[in-house]
Design a protein around this motif. Sequence first.
Motif, PDB file in Angstrom:
ATOM      1  N   SER A 296      -7.969 -37.410   4.115  1.00  0.00           N
ATOM      2  CA  SER A 296      -9.202 -38.205   4.241  1.00  0.00           C
ATOM      3  C   SER A 296      -9.639 -38.743   2.874  1.00  0.00           C
ATOM      4  O   SER A 296     -10.657 -38.332   2.315  1.00  0.00           O
ATOM      5  CB  SER A 296     -10.312 -37.353   4.859  1.00  0.00           C
ATOM      6  OG  SER A 296      -9.981 -36.966   6.163  1.00  0.00           O
ATOM      7  N   PHE A 297      -8.855 -39.688   2.356  1.00  0.00           N
ATOM      8  CA  PHE A 297      -9.112 -40.211   1.017  1.00  0.00           C
ATOM      9  C   PHE A 297      -9.882 -41.530   1.020  1.00  0.00           C
ATOM     10  O   PHE A 297      -9.973 -42.188   0.001  1.00  0.00           O
ATOM     11  CB  PHE A 297      -7.796 -40.389   0.252  1.00  0.00           C
ATOM     12  CG  PHE A 297      -7.226 -39.099  -0.265  1.00  0.00           C
ATOM     13  CD1 PHE A 297      -7.727 -38.514  -1.410  1.00  0.00           C
ATOM     14  CD2 PHE A 297      -6.191 -38.469   0.405  1.00  0.00           C
ATOM     15  CE1 PHE A 297      -7.207 -37.319  -1.888  1.00  0.00           C
ATOM     16  CE2 PHE A 297      -5.657 -37.275  -0.061  1.00  0.00           C
ATOM     17  CZ  PHE A 297      -6.168 -36.702  -1.212  1.00  0.00           C
ATOM     18  N   GLY A 298     -10.416 -41.938   2.174  1.00  0.00           N
ATOM     19  CA  GLY A 298     -11.227 -43.144   2.208  1.00  0.00           C
ATOM     20  C   GLY A 298     -12.530 -42.947   1.446  1.00  0.00           C
ATOM     21  O   GLY A 298     -13.047 -41.831   1.343  1.00  0.00           O
ATOM     22  N   PRO A 299     -13.115 -44.015   0.887  1.00  0.00           N
ATOM     23  CA  PRO A 299     -14.346 -43.895   0.093  1.00  0.00           C
ATOM     24  C   PRO A 299     -15.487 -43.230   0.848  1.00  0.00           C
ATOM     25  O   PRO A 299     -16.188 -42.374   0.303  1.00  0.00           O
ATOM     26  CB  PRO A 299     -14.681 -45.351  -0.263  1.00  0.00           C
ATOM     27  CG  PRO A 299     -13.385 -46.081  -0.165  1.00  0.00           C
ATOM     28  CD  PRO A 299     -12.632 -45.409   0.929  1.00  0.00           C
ATOM     29  N   THR A 300     -15.678 -43.613   2.111  1.00  0.00           N
ATOM     30  CA  THR A 300     -16.770 -43.031   2.893  1.00  0.00           C
ATOM     31  C   THR A 300     -16.539 -41.547   3.130  1.00  0.00           C
ATOM     32  O   THR A 300     -17.464 -40.723   3.024  1.00  0.00           O
ATOM     33  CB  THR A 300     -16.909 -43.763   4.235  1.00  0.00           C
ATOM     34  OG1 THR A 300     -17.131 -45.157   3.996  1.00  0.00           O
ATOM     35  CG2 THR A 300     -18.069 -43.206   5.035  1.00  0.00           C
ATOM     36  N   ALA A 301     -15.303 -41.179   3.445  1.00  0.00           N
ATOM     37  CA  ALA A 301     -14.978 -39.769   3.679  1.00  0.00           C
ATOM     38  C   ALA A 301     -15.199 -38.941   2.419  1.00  0.00           C
ATOM     39  O   ALA A 301     -15.764 -37.836   2.475  1.00  0.00           O
ATOM     40  CB  ALA A 301     -13.533 -39.635   4.150  1.00  0.00           C
ATOM     41  N   LEU A 302     -14.792 -39.448   1.274  1.00  0.00           N
ATOM     42  CA  LEU A 302     -14.961 -38.708   0.023  1.00  0.00           C
ATOM     43  C   LEU A 302     -16.441 -38.521  -0.306  1.00  0.00           C
ATOM     44  O   LEU A 302     -16.856 -37.440  -0.757  1.00  0.00           O
ATOM     45  CB  LEU A 302     -14.250 -39.437  -1.118  1.00  0.00           C
ATOM     46  CG  LEU A 302     -12.719 -39.485  -1.028  1.00  0.00           C
ATOM     47  CD1 LEU A 302     -12.136 -40.297  -2.172  1.00  0.00           C
ATOM     48  CD2 LEU A 302     -12.131 -38.078  -1.041  1.00  0.00           C
ATOM     49  N   ASP A 303     -17.241 -39.559  -0.080  1.00  0.00           N
ATOM     50  CA  ASP A 303     -18.688 -39.431  -0.303  1.00  0.00           C
ATOM     51  C   ASP A 303     -19.284 -38.351   0.595  1.00  0.00           C
ATOM     52  O   ASP A 303     -20.110 -37.540   0.158  1.00  0.00           O
ATOM     53  CB  ASP A 303     -19.392 -40.766  -0.043  1.00  0.00           C
ATOM     54  CG  ASP A 303     -19.307 -41.711  -1.229  1.00  0.00           C
ATOM     55  OD1 ASP A 303     -19.032 -41.218  -2.345  1.00  0.00           O
ATOM     56  OD2 ASP A 303     -19.512 -42.920  -1.054  1.00  0.00           O
ATOM     57  N   THR A 304     -18.857 -38.342   1.874  1.00  0.00           N
ATOM     58  CA  THR A 304     -19.376 -37.344   2.809  1.00  0.00           C
ATOM     59  C   THR A 304     -18.950 -35.941   2.403  1.00  0.00           C
ATOM     60  O   THR A 304     -19.739 -34.990   2.481  1.00  0.00           O
ATOM     61  CB  THR A 304     -18.893 -37.653   4.234  1.00  0.00           C
ATOM     62  OG1 THR A 304     -19.294 -38.975   4.591  1.00  0.00           O
ATOM     63  CG2 THR A 304     -19.473 -36.671   5.234  1.00  0.00           C
TER      64      THR A 304
END
Length: 703
Positions: A296-304
Amino acid sequence: MKNSLVTICLVLLFCSNNLFAQNDQLYTISKKDRPTVAVVLAGGGAKGVAHVPALKAIEDAGLPVDLVVGTSIGSIVGAMYCTGYSPDTMRQIIRSKDWIKLITDNPDYSIQKTLSGKKDDESYLLRYIIDMSRRLSSTGMGGILGGTNVMQFFKELTRFLPDTLDFGDMPIPFACVGTEAIHGSKKVFTRGNLPTCMRASMAIPTAFTPVTIDSVVYVDGGVCDNFPVDVARAMGADIIIGVDLKVSQTNEQLTNSAIDMLLNCVDFYSRDQYLKNIKDADIYIPIDVTGYSAASFGPTALDTLLQRGDYYVSLKKPSLDSLAKALDLQEPPTRVRVGDYNFANVNAEGGSWNNNETPTESLSKVNDGSLNSSINIGFRFDNSEFASLKARLNFVLSQKHATLLRLQARLGERFDMSGDISMKTIGKQRLGLSQKYRNHDLKYLYGKKKVLDCEMRQYGTNLYLSQEWRSIQCIFGLSYNIYNYREILIDTQFHEYLPKSKYQEKHFSYYFSGEINSLNSQNFPTKGHQLVLNIDLITDNLATYKDKTMLPIVSFKWVAALPFSKRFNLQPHLFVRAIFKEESADKPLALFNFAGGFMNEMDFRQQQVMAGLYDKSMVREDGMGIAGLTAQYEIFRNQFIKVSGDVLSHTNNIQYAFNKESLNWGTEASYNYKTPIGPISLKVYWNDMSKKFKYFISGGYYF
């Protein structure tokens, strides 16, 4: 799938044999006048960014950290922290990097720190490094990903460290866990090349290729010890703070991929050790990362995941504060940061951070200069050409002399094919020779009137010497081009004597091309400038043009991105091109001024886009200028609204450049979505020549 199942079986064999004996010479952390404190960071792929808030909370509580032990992603976060990166800096790095590009084997051309490299980075959908060393014949355990970009990133992170060091000599003593791929025994890395040990600790079987160190092949440390509290205890830690990544999964989620099956099998067979380690941790911090995977390396996933870390660590704040109170420290712990220290045996080129730069700024400037053989593929669609495909093969002939062969082809309504071979000469200069072929159908208007309709075939040879830096490129060269035109329909006011069936033009060109480009993006810039100067001397015999002096052509381009807020910026732009010839002299058809289309250099090198002019326009006059302004606003993450207006001036005399008869204008508005496959755009445009509103839909990078 077959390789994945084989690897799962091997891992199960390792686990069932219980071969986790410690044969490593572990150092023991120095005793203090207080209990020693260790931090243990579990593995878990992308979920491991949640470790960063835990380190921040430990610091905020005023706790000392005498040792960090990590597995897989825990080894990466741990190594960064022990090297001197603060939790705040690590957050910045996490949010600034393109992790999809980093984790995959897409060559990151931007790290080459050359202007052409940055442009290539926004040109291709798929990029694959050709690396014959990926398959390990000795083990048969290959991996989908070679980890080239990851390894480069680790080198950047640790560039100020010696190639080999004792991890106990780092600002905070460090150790990480790997697994011997042949016997399945645990390996605790306490000395060696830090980037290589980090890479070995995260070599997830089937996902990443194993790492060979001293003739021993290693895979991910999570195979044998994903939460290495026992290692920290063996190294002398009195108090252990363990940060774990917990997932509550359904049976369906547990078996949704071969990698998930592998990781869950590993967890099952090492569960006894894992449960012992949980009990042995003095402060256990479980972070619930349910709903997210190791990928889960997407920007939104990392922020979450960072937010999840903040929340679940906050629940343990009373325990951390109680520990700090029990230790009764007389002074707050000293935090060593990147740039605060130097190792005596770091060579001069290794360097430390520039005191005027932040670590993230210095980090972005590092590259080992090596070239990679690669396959690059781009795809785009639009309602003009429908679908187009671009492919390029980069093949390194010699790493020593940086000799590179590039073969490229574009398939679609416009067919292009080229080959280029170049080598490094002095410094960063490159000497090269290229060949190209183009087959385009030319359809151009002058106002509302069709003035050119024909088939063009171009054959070109180019000898050049180039010099590149991060934001500057200079090229000197000599080119020879042949243009064959067929089935020609052209207005006589443009070329009175051009035959209707076949026509050929050929000429030499001595040229100079210089560019300064600090734009932070080619498609959606938010800051920076671009200046381009092109000078051509056209000749038909290397000395004269039509028995007169050579024909000079000069063009100049300027673009700026002026930010007014984080989301909004204005982009003024100017393009000017002039052909300096006698009034009665003819000029080659291929050297006319051209404007419009959906991208620059669409059919000819001098072709320039203009807002509102997607029907390509041929300019009769020798002078052409385009000036305009674009307003760009990011309405949501990676979603942009653009509004542009341009004015086109075409004249043979600069004093008439602003007469009404010499001016045309156009405007457009667009919605753009920045995706990993390139921008997806919907544009509505209008110009005063057609006086009609039209639309343009496209997806993919422009080429």
